[in-house]
Motif scaffolding. Structure first.
Motif, mmCIF file in Angstrom:
data_model
loop_
_atom_site.group_PDB
_atom_site.id
_atom_site.type_symbol
_atom_site.label_atom_id
_atom_site.label_comp_id
_atom_site.label_asym_id
_atom_site.label_seq_id
_atom_site.Cartn_x
_atom_site.Cartn_y
_atom_site.Cartn_z
ATOM 1 N N SER A 186 -13.016 -4.370 25.317
ATOM 2 C CA SER A 186 -13.256 -3.324 24.305
ATOM 3 C C SER A 186 -13.612 -1.878 24.975
ATOM 4 C CB SER A 186 -14.433 -3.564 23.089
ATOM 5 O OG SER A 186 -14.136 -4.714 22.510
ATOM 6 N N ARG A 214 -10.772 -0.031 26.137
ATOM 7 C CA ARG A 214 -10.042 0.431 24.857
ATOM 8 C C ARG A 214 -10.569 1.827 24.585
ATOM 9 N NH1 ARG A 214 -8.998 -4.861 23.673
ATOM 10 N NH2 ARG A 214 -10.715 -4.818 22.254
ATOM 11 N N THR A 270 -10.124 4.437 26.999
ATOM 12 C CA THR A 270 -8.656 4.917 27.027
ATOM 13 C C THR A 270 -8.394 5.992 25.863
ATOM 14 O OG1 THR A 270 -8.091 3.152 28.089
ATOM 15 C CG2 THR A 270 -6.209 4.390 26.987
ATOM 16 N N ASN A 271 -9.146 5.599 24.863
ATOM 17 C CA ASN A 271 -8.781 6.407 23.348
ATOM 18 C C ASN A 271 -9.500 7.627 23.204
ATOM 19 O OD1 ASN A 271 -7.283 4.160 22.374
ATOM 20 N ND2 ASN A 271 -8.914 3.198 21.329
#
Length: 188
Positions: free
Chosen positions: A179, A182, A185-186
């Motif tokens: 998580s 992610r 990355t976002n």
């Protein structure tokens, strides 16, 4: 020792003789990455000042999962102070997550400073209050979403992201390492 004296002098004044006494009571030690400064189930025996490196406070929850509670970096005191003062067993670990250089004071030497230096208790109390505040204030609010918690982590610990394992950051945030990847990355 210079960093420690600069730190102490933020909280009160000491003359040269008092500074020399403080220096004489401290001992420089090295902790390797993953070594413990203090451990759960044991009585904390020393107060430390981090010259270089990062230490984390962590514990195991009732499911046996390791939870990172805080990070303590350079120019900060490190100690499980409540248990140190009371000579009681700690319920958490203080673990080096990078190689660390510390100046440490045994309980005997720490207490001797109070008996010898007029005003030391006032300085010590201010340092300990800041230490305890730093260990408690920066925990993420679990009711916030994970991205908000990570952004707050970056704000509170701007220099740590590239210095410590992401698994510790994920544990601190209450998310899985996947998580956290992610989220990172976002927001790039």
């Amino acid at each position: 020792m210079e960093e420690l004296i600069e730190y102490i002098l933020k909280f009160g004044n000491l003359n040269r003789q008092q500074i020399d006494l403080v220096i004489s009571k401290g001992q420089i030690i090295q902790l390797k990455k993953e070594e413990y400064f203090s451990e759960a189930g044991k009585i904390p025996k020393q107060v430390g000042f981090i010259v270089a490196g990062v230490i984390r406070g962590c514990y195991y929850n009732n499911k046996g999962e390791e939870i990172t509670r805080c990070f303590i970096g350079e120019n900060s005191l490190v100690c499980d102070y409540v248990n140190f003062e009371a000579s009681t067993s700690s319920s958490e670990y203080l673990q080096a997550i990078t190689d660390c250089s510390l100046i440490v004071f045994s309980k005997k030497n720490w207490e001797e400073l109070s008996h010898i230096i007029v005003g030391w208790d006032h300085i010590k109390n201010k340092m300990v209050q800041l230490c305890m505040y730093q260990k408690s204030r920066k925990g993420p609010v679990i009711s916030q979403n994970a991205t908000t918690r990570y952004l707050e982590f970056l704000e509170n610990y701007p220099t740590l992201t590239n210095r410590i394992p992401l698994s510790y950051i994920a544990s601190y945030l209450g998310v899985t390492p996947q998580s956290l990847s992610r989220i990172r990355t976002n927001i790039r």
